[in-house]
Enzyme design. Structure first.
Site, PDB file in Angstrom:
ATOM      1  N   CYS A 275       0.842  -1.198   0.000  1.00  0.00           N
ATOM      2  CA  CYS A 275       0.000   0.000   0.000  1.00  0.00           C
ATOM      3  C   CYS A 275       0.882   1.254   0.000  1.00  0.00           C
ATOM      4  O   CYS A 275       1.742   1.413   0.866  1.00  0.00           O
ATOM      5  CB  CYS A 275      -0.899  -0.027   1.236  1.00  0.00           C
ATOM      6  N   GLU A 276       0.660   2.133  -0.951  1.00  0.00           N
ATOM      7  CA  GLU A 276       1.517   3.318  -1.047  1.00  0.00           C
ATOM      8  C   GLU A 276       1.188   4.372   0.014  1.00  0.00           C
ATOM      9  O   GLU A 276       1.935   5.332   0.192  1.00  0.00           O
ATOM     10  CB  GLU A 276       1.420   3.948  -2.437  1.00  0.00           C
ATOM     11  N   HIS A 277       0.082   4.198   0.716  1.00  0.00           N
ATOM     12  CA  HIS A 277      -0.290   5.176   1.735  1.00  0.00           C
ATOM     13  C   HIS A 277       0.361   4.895   3.091  1.00  0.00           C
ATOM     14  O   HIS A 277       0.600   5.833   3.861  1.00  0.00           O
ATOM     15  CB  HIS A 277      -1.819   5.204   1.908  1.00  0.00           C
ATOM     16  N   HIS A 278       0.592   3.609   3.382  1.00  0.00           N
ATOM     17  CA  HIS A 278       1.177   3.264   4.682  1.00  0.00           C
ATOM     18  C   HIS A 278       2.363   2.300   4.573  1.00  0.00           C
ATOM     19  O   HIS A 278       2.948   1.933   5.587  1.00  0.00           O
ATOM     20  CB  HIS A 278       0.110   2.642   5.594  1.00  0.00           C
TER      21      HIS A 278
ATOM     22  N   GLN B 287      -4.948  -0.451  -5.183  1.00  0.00           N
ATOM     23  CA  GLN B 287      -5.460  -1.594  -5.946  1.00  0.00           C
ATOM     24  C   GLN B 287      -6.098  -1.160  -7.257  1.00  0.00           C
ATOM     25  O   GLN B 287      -6.030  -1.874  -8.261  1.00  0.00           O
ATOM     26  CB  GLN B 287      -6.463  -2.374  -5.091  1.00  0.00           C
TER      27      GLN B 287
ATOM     28  N   CYS C 261      -3.182  -2.313   5.916  1.00  0.00           N
ATOM     29  CA  CYS C 261      -3.424  -0.977   6.460  1.00  0.00           C
ATOM     30  C   CYS C 261      -4.840  -0.878   7.027  1.00  0.00           C
ATOM     31  O   CYS C 261      -5.135   0.029   7.813  1.00  0.00           O
ATOM     32  CB  CYS C 261      -3.190   0.107   5.403  1.00  0.00           C
TER      33      CYS C 261
ATOM     34  N   HIS D 109      -5.887  -5.823   2.780  1.00  0.00           N
ATOM     35  CA  HIS D 109      -4.970  -4.693   2.961  1.00  0.00           C
ATOM     36  C   HIS D 109      -4.616  -4.605   4.437  1.00  0.00           C
ATOM     37  O   HIS D 109      -5.490  -4.364   5.277  1.00  0.00           O
ATOM     38  CB  HIS D 109      -5.621  -3.394   2.497  1.00  0.00           C
TER      39      HIS D 109
END
Length: 223
Positions: free
Chosen positions: A113-116, A154, A184, A182
């Site tokens: 996940c590119e956010h976390h 995704q 996250c 996920h």
């Protein structure tokens, strides 16, 4: 007019989860440095992160962690960022004139996940109808793996796989379904361990509900 505190501003910026395009956002100079140079820099900064967390970096168990993480980032879980690692995809003429749907189900993938920067783990299901070209079955797995090995959302991941398959196979008759957990979601925040995320992308004959249903029935049979 109220002024945001640093903490409030940090939280607002951290919640900006916007996907800007189907392409992975990369800087023009992304590959000017060698892998070794990148690993050296990452190792240094990850060492600083671990120190900032209060870990004793003189401990035998921790000393090698920054190097291992740097190597893992560059050569393994984010290796799909570098175009030189894109698998060589060969297609063949459909000499046996098979004109029905081909389905490859339950393709395992691991992404991030590119956010976390936490894992995304799931399965992909791919179907296509040849317009004259066919692809080796293992190449479908390799395409999924290549695009998974990047910081991802995704929605972008499925678009990259779908667009590449359309280009390679020279047809719009492609359908991709992805189902993933996920971390996250399951290991932080709401901590929901039972939910998963599904995405679908399709074109050509799969715009017709009957053909999509045939695909769904085929992947159900494989579960």
């Amino acid at each position: 007019m109220s002024i945001l505190t640093d903490k409030e501003l940090f939280e607002i910026l951290g919640d900006q989860h916007h996907m800007t395009s189907a392409e992975t956002p990369m800087r023009p100079d992304a590959f000017l440095k060698s892998d070794v140079q990148k690993m050296t820099t990452i190792e240094k900064h990850f060492h600083a992160i671990m120190q900032e967390l209060g870990l004793d970096m003189t401990d035998d168990s921790l000393q090698g962690t920054p190097h291992r993480v740097a190597k893992m980032f560059v050569q393994e879980i984010f290796s799909g960022l570098n175009p030189k690692n894109k698998p060589k995809i060969s297609v063949f003429d459909n000499s046996y004139h098979y004109d029905k749907m081909l389905v490859e189900a339950n393709i395992n993938f691991n992404s991030t996940c590119e956010h976390h920067f936490l894992p995304i783990v799931g399965k992909a299901h791919i179907g296509y109808v040849s317009s004259g070209k066919v692809i080796g079955l293992s190449k479908l797995n390799r395409i999924v793996d290549y695009y998974s090995r990047r910081p991802q959302v995704q929605e972008r991941l499925i678009m990259q796989i779908f667009n590449d398959l359309k280009s390679v196979l020279e047809t719009d008759n492609v359908i991709v379904v992805m189902e993933a957990k996920h971390l996250c979601v399951s290991s932080r925040g709401i901590k929901d361990e039972s939910s998963y995320t599904s995405t679908i992308q399709y074109g050509g004959i799969f715009d017709e509900k009957e053909n999509r249903n045939d695909f769904f029935n085929m992947i159900k049979a494989e579960k």
